[in-house]
Motif scaffolding. Structure first.
Motif, PDB file in Angstrom:
ATOM      1  N   ILE A 137       6.668 -21.825  -5.377  1.00 36.53           N
ATOM      2  CA  ILE A 137       7.876 -21.013  -5.514  1.00 36.53           C
ATOM      3  C   ILE A 137       8.826 -21.615  -6.546  1.00 36.53           C
ATOM      4  N   LYS A 138       9.511 -20.728  -7.270  1.00 34.59           N
ATOM      5  CA  LYS A 138      10.588 -21.171  -8.157  1.00 34.59           C
ATOM      6  C   LYS A 138      11.743 -21.648  -7.282  1.00 34.59           C
ATOM      7  N   GLN A 139      12.302 -22.769  -7.647  1.00 34.35           N
ATOM      8  CA  GLN A 139      13.394 -23.337  -6.852  1.00 34.35           C
ATOM      9  C   GLN A 139      14.531 -22.321  -6.725  1.00 34.35           C
TER      10      GLN A 139
ATOM     11  N   ASP B  19      14.312 -16.909  -0.678  1.00 34.15           N
ATOM     12  CA  ASP B  19      14.695 -15.668   0.005  1.00 34.15           C
ATOM     13  C   ASP B  19      14.028 -14.453  -0.632  1.00 34.15           C
ATOM     14  N   VAL B  20      13.949 -14.439  -1.955  1.00 31.88           N
ATOM     15  CA  VAL B  20      13.291 -13.326  -2.657  1.00 31.88           C
ATOM     16  C   VAL B  20      11.811 -13.295  -2.274  1.00 31.88           C
ATOM     17  N   PHE B  21      11.186 -14.458  -2.226  1.00 33.73           N
ATOM     18  CA  PHE B  21       9.783 -14.536  -1.824  1.00 33.73           C
ATOM     19  C   PHE B  21       9.596 -14.012  -0.408  1.00 33.73           C
ATOM     20  N   ASP B  22      10.458 -14.419   0.510  1.00 38.41           N
ATOM     21  CA  ASP B  22      10.363 -13.956   1.894  1.00 38.41           C
ATOM     22  C   ASP B  22      10.530 -12.442   1.992  1.00 38.41           C
TER      23      ASP B  22
ATOM     24  N   ARG C  67       2.973  -1.742  -2.374  1.00 32.74           N
ATOM     25  CA  ARG C  67       3.032  -3.168  -2.736  1.00 32.74           C
ATOM     26  C   ARG C  67       3.451  -3.335  -4.196  1.00 32.74           C
ATOM     27  N   LYS C  68       2.918  -2.489  -5.069  1.00 34.16           N
ATOM     28  CA  LYS C  68       3.235  -2.574  -6.499  1.00 34.16           C
ATOM     29  C   LYS C  68       4.726  -2.377  -6.773  1.00 34.16           C
TER      30      LYS C  68
ATOM     31  N   HIS D  74       7.928  -6.967  -8.632  1.00 32.88           N
ATOM     32  CA  HIS D  74       8.985  -7.649  -9.388  1.00 32.88           C
ATOM     33  C   HIS D  74       9.589  -8.797  -8.577  1.00 32.88           C
ATOM     34  N   MET D  75       9.607  -8.656  -7.251  1.00 35.98           N
ATOM     35  CA  MET D  75      10.134  -9.727  -6.402  1.00 35.98           C
ATOM     36  C   MET D  75       9.159 -10.908  -6.385  1.00 35.98           C
ATOM     37  N   LYS D  76       7.880 -10.614  -6.372  1.00 39.33           N
ATOM     38  CA  LYS D  76       6.863 -11.658  -6.423  1.00 39.33           C
ATOM     39  C   LYS D  76       6.974 -12.416  -7.743  1.00 39.33           C
ATOM     40  N   GLU D  77       7.071 -11.670  -8.838  1.00 39.36           N
ATOM     41  CA  GLU D  77       7.163 -12.293 -10.159  1.00 39.36           C
ATOM     42  C   GLU D  77       8.440 -13.123 -10.311  1.00 39.36           C
TER      43      GLU D  77
END
Length: 100
Positions: free
Chosen positions: A10-12, A16-19, A78-79, A83-86
């Motif tokens: 994860i990017k530091q 929260d975005v990842f979750d 999912r697609k 953008h949140m994943k990226e």
């Protein structure tokens, strides 16, 4: 059955975005004959030995077939959230395998 193991870095500051992305993506797995077997966050105290940086999370998922996995990856809902994943993931490693 195919098994997918993913190491996620994860990017530091983007936890929260990842979750938020995972809250959308994980339930979609079951639409494609899949199941999240576990999702873990390893810590320094739980790693016995390693030659790579410890990932933020490790996922183990199973799908009944390769086609089911590919369909999950192409899922339109999912697609919409990729953008949140990226935004949140620095890198990831995906390993495919089968039970032996």
């Amino acid at each position: 059955m195919i098994y997918i193991t993913q190491l996620i870095y994860i990017k530091q500051g983007q936890e929260d975005v990842f979750d938020q992305f995972e809250a959308v993506a994980i339930p979609i797995i079951s639409k494609y004959n899949g199941r999240l077997l576990f999702r873990i966050r390893p810590s320094k105290g739980t790693i016995i030995e390693g030659d790579i940086e410890s990932p933020y999370e490790v996922h183990l998922t199973e799908f009944e077939s390769e086609m089911d996995f590919q369909n999950f990856m192409k899922d339109e809902e999912r697609k919409q959230f990729l953008h949140m994943k990226e935004k949140s993931i620095e890198s990831s490693f995906l390993y495919k395998g089968e039970k032996i």
